[in-house]
Scaffold this active site. Sequence first.
Site, PDB file in Angstrom:
ATOM      1  N   ASP A 194       0.752  -1.270  -0.085  1.00 11.90           N
ATOM      2  CA  ASP A 194       0.123  -0.019  -0.080  1.00 11.90           C
ATOM      3  C   ASP A 194       0.891   1.263  -0.169  1.00 11.90           C
ATOM      4  O   ASP A 194       0.524   2.323   0.498  1.00 11.90           O
ATOM      5  CB  ASP A 194      -0.966   0.120   1.165  1.00 11.90           C
ATOM      6  CG  ASP A 194      -1.847  -1.178   1.333  1.00 11.90           C
ATOM      7  OD1 ASP A 194      -2.534  -1.622   0.013  1.00 11.90           O
ATOM      8  OD2 ASP A 194      -2.120  -1.820   2.153  1.00 11.90           O
ATOM      9  N   ARG A 195       1.976   1.060  -0.665  1.00 17.49           N
ATOM     10  CA  ARG A 195       2.900   2.423  -0.717  1.00 17.49           C
ATOM     11  C   ARG A 195       3.244   2.929   0.693  1.00 17.49           C
ATOM     12  O   ARG A 195       3.820   4.123   0.687  1.00 17.49           O
ATOM     13  CB  ARG A 195       2.349   3.340  -1.620  1.00 17.49           C
ATOM     14  CG  ARG A 195       1.962   3.111  -2.955  1.00 17.49           C
ATOM     15  CD  ARG A 195       3.228   2.596  -3.697  1.00 17.49           C
ATOM     16  NE  ARG A 195       3.136   2.404  -5.072  1.00 17.49           N
ATOM     17  CZ  ARG A 195       2.811   1.275  -5.697  1.00 17.49           C
ATOM     18  NH1 ARG A 195       2.894   0.173  -4.918  1.00 17.49           N
ATOM     19  NH2 ARG A 195       2.968   1.176  -6.935  1.00 17.49           N
ATOM     20  N   MET A 196       3.176   1.950   1.566  1.00 17.62           N
ATOM     21  CA  MET A 196       3.616   2.433   2.969  1.00 17.62           C
ATOM     22  C   MET A 196       5.277   2.053   3.195  1.00 17.62           C
ATOM     23  O   MET A 196       5.275   0.982   4.002  1.00 17.62           O
ATOM     24  CB  MET A 196       2.863   1.895   4.168  1.00 17.62           C
ATOM     25  CG  MET A 196       1.589   2.373   4.018  1.00 17.62           C
ATOM     26  SD  MET A 196       1.204   4.370   4.427  1.00 17.62           S
ATOM     27  CE  MET A 196       1.847   4.415   6.208  1.00 17.62           C
ATOM     28  N   HIS A 197       6.066   2.489   2.274  1.00 16.20           N
ATOM     29  CA  HIS A 197       7.483   1.881   2.388  1.00 16.20           C
ATOM     30  C   HIS A 197       7.949   2.431   3.531  1.00 16.20           C
ATOM     31  O   HIS A 197       7.901   3.285   4.304  1.00 16.20           O
ATOM     32  CB  HIS A 197       7.783   2.566   1.099  1.00 16.20           C
ATOM     33  CG  HIS A 197       7.452   2.438  -0.249  1.00 16.20           C
ATOM     34  ND1 HIS A 197       6.907   1.200  -0.541  1.00 16.20           N
ATOM     35  CD2 HIS A 197       6.866   3.419  -1.004  1.00 16.20           C
ATOM     36  CE1 HIS A 197       6.182   1.423  -1.769  1.00 16.20           C
ATOM     37  NE2 HIS A 197       6.455   2.851  -2.065  1.00 16.20           N
TER      38      HIS A 197
END
Length: 221
Positions: A194-197
Amino acid sequence: MDDSDPAELRQPYGGQPLRRAELAPHPMDQFHTWFTQAHRSGVSEPNAMVVATVEPNGAPRARTVLLKGYDRSGLRFFTNSGSRKGRALSAEPRIASVFPWHAIRRQVQVSGRAEPLTDAENDAYFRSRPRGSQIGAWASEHQSARVAGRADLEAHYADFAGMWPDGEEIPRPAYWGGYRIRVEEVEFWQGRADRMHDRFRYLLASGEPAEGVWELDRLSP
């Protein structure tokens, strides 16, 4: 819908968490860990890195080169000092690079200043290169300059190949050598869902890169 539309190309990023407690105190020790993992995981050419320099007119310019060594001071790569990047570094030593290890959902960004390697370092690495690459260094004397065609390049290569019989040591061209990127900032990026890198940045707070004081911060994705 066009299946080549870049806006529609998506890949799930399901990498493992990256935690502060797992990171080494020194960025180049952490780089060694990640580089070793990238190599062992089968990443194609894990030593390929994009290098960005500053043109005389202030514009950025990037290209891919190959990492040929590293230590706590930084990264080493080799090129023609008369090439476009060589001329840029001569005028402005600030440099940035990135290792795009897409296959394992990781990247490492490094920035700092480039300094020329010594003649001894350049000679030692040049002697280790395959014979064809050594001749290629001579044939690409005017790297980045315009050429009439491929035939001219191959003729130039053949001329230099004839200068040194097989088995004879080929000297290093004076214009060919390496640079060390003396690291000042290093960021480790781990892709997550979810692009929560996960992103962690090391900044050199004081001293020289090898033994200086480094600050470590987590960055927002």
